[in-house]
Write a protein that holds these residues in place. Sequence first.
Motif, PDB file in Angstrom:
ATOM      1  N   HIS A 170       0.777  -1.387   0.110  1.00  7.69           N
ATOM      2  CA  HIS A 170       0.221   0.460   0.016  1.00  7.69           C
ATOM      3  C   HIS A 170       0.936   1.283  -0.242  1.00  7.69           C
ATOM      4  CE1 HIS A 170      -3.864  -2.199   0.676  1.00  7.69           C
ATOM      5  NE2 HIS A 170      -3.516  -2.966   1.725  1.00  7.69           N
TER       6      HIS A 170
ATOM      7  N   GLN B 105       0.095   0.119  -8.264  1.00  9.74           N
ATOM      8  CA  GLN B 105      -1.288  -0.147  -8.260  1.00  9.74           C
ATOM      9  C   GLN B 105      -1.502  -1.635  -7.828  1.00  9.74           C
ATOM     10  OE1 GLN B 105      -2.557   3.272  -9.987  1.00  9.74           O
ATOM     11  NE2 GLN B 105      -2.725   3.769  -8.083  1.00  9.74           N
ATOM     12  N   THR B 106      -1.201  -2.007  -9.437  1.00  7.07           N
ATOM     13  CA  THR B 106      -1.953  -3.513  -9.692  1.00  7.07           C
ATOM     14  C   THR B 106      -1.045  -5.010  -8.549  1.00  7.07           C
ATOM     15  OG1 THR B 106      -1.166  -3.664 -12.151  1.00  7.07           O
ATOM     16  CG2 THR B 106      -1.389  -4.844 -11.666  1.00  7.07           C
TER      17      THR B 106
ATOM     18  N   THR C  86      -3.431  -3.990  -5.319  1.00  2.19           N
ATOM     19  CA  THR C  86      -4.697  -4.756  -6.009  1.00  2.19           C
ATOM     20  C   THR C  86      -4.657  -5.975  -6.076  1.00  2.19           C
ATOM     21  OG1 THR C  86      -5.494  -2.741  -7.058  1.00  2.19           O
ATOM     22  CG2 THR C  86      -6.150  -5.069  -7.435  1.00  2.19           C
ATOM     23  N   THR C  87      -3.585  -6.938  -6.266  1.00  2.00           N
ATOM     24  CA  THR C  87      -3.902  -8.070  -6.355  1.00  2.00           C
ATOM     25  C   THR C  87      -3.119  -9.157  -5.141  1.00  2.00           C
ATOM     26  OG1 THR C  87      -3.326  -8.161  -8.540  1.00  2.00           O
ATOM     27  CG2 THR C  87      -2.721 -10.538  -7.449  1.00  2.00           C
TER      28      THR C  87
ATOM     29  N   THR D 222      -3.533  -7.057  -2.163  1.00  2.00           N
ATOM     30  CA  THR D 222      -4.577  -6.817  -1.158  1.00  2.00           C
ATOM     31  C   THR D 222      -5.589  -7.961  -1.020  1.00  2.00           C
ATOM     32  OG1 THR D 222      -4.402  -4.162  -0.363  1.00  2.00           O
ATOM     33  CG2 THR D 222      -6.451  -4.613  -0.149  1.00  2.00           C
TER      34      THR D 222
END
Length: 149
Positions: A56, A71-72, A75-76, A78
């Motif tokens: 993060h 961010q990719t 997101t994965t 997370t």
Amino acid sequence: MRMRIAMAGVVALAGTLAACGSSSDGDDYCRQLKTSVSAFANLDSGNFPDVVRAYHRLAEAAPDEVKADWQTLDTTMTALDKALRAADITLGELPGTPTQTMPAGVDPAKVRDVTAAASKLRSPAFTKAATAVQEHGEKVCGVTTSETS
């Protein structure tokens, strides 16, 4: 077997980032990368939530060149963390991981959700983002590619 391959992707990325060298420019992103080294290096110690928090922070601090890639990855990771929490298991308790000590009473449907989330670690998008982050880290922050995981 699939879970072992997916987890190898996390471990390989973590191992690569854990080999962080000195940063010549001292920017916030490189500092964040350096402060995350211990979490990445000890991924198998049950600290997956710490690793996700580091992702993060890195996604927020990343320069424009790799912001979308972080961010990719974030997101994965997370999504995998949320699935693990919903199943009330840790990364090391998944079938196909070294310890393979799945607790009794775990909902098989939730384990399938974890497996589905972990499978995204082998997706072309995740792999492409991990490669971009790795290459950028080598160039900008002095991250050394680690061939071992």
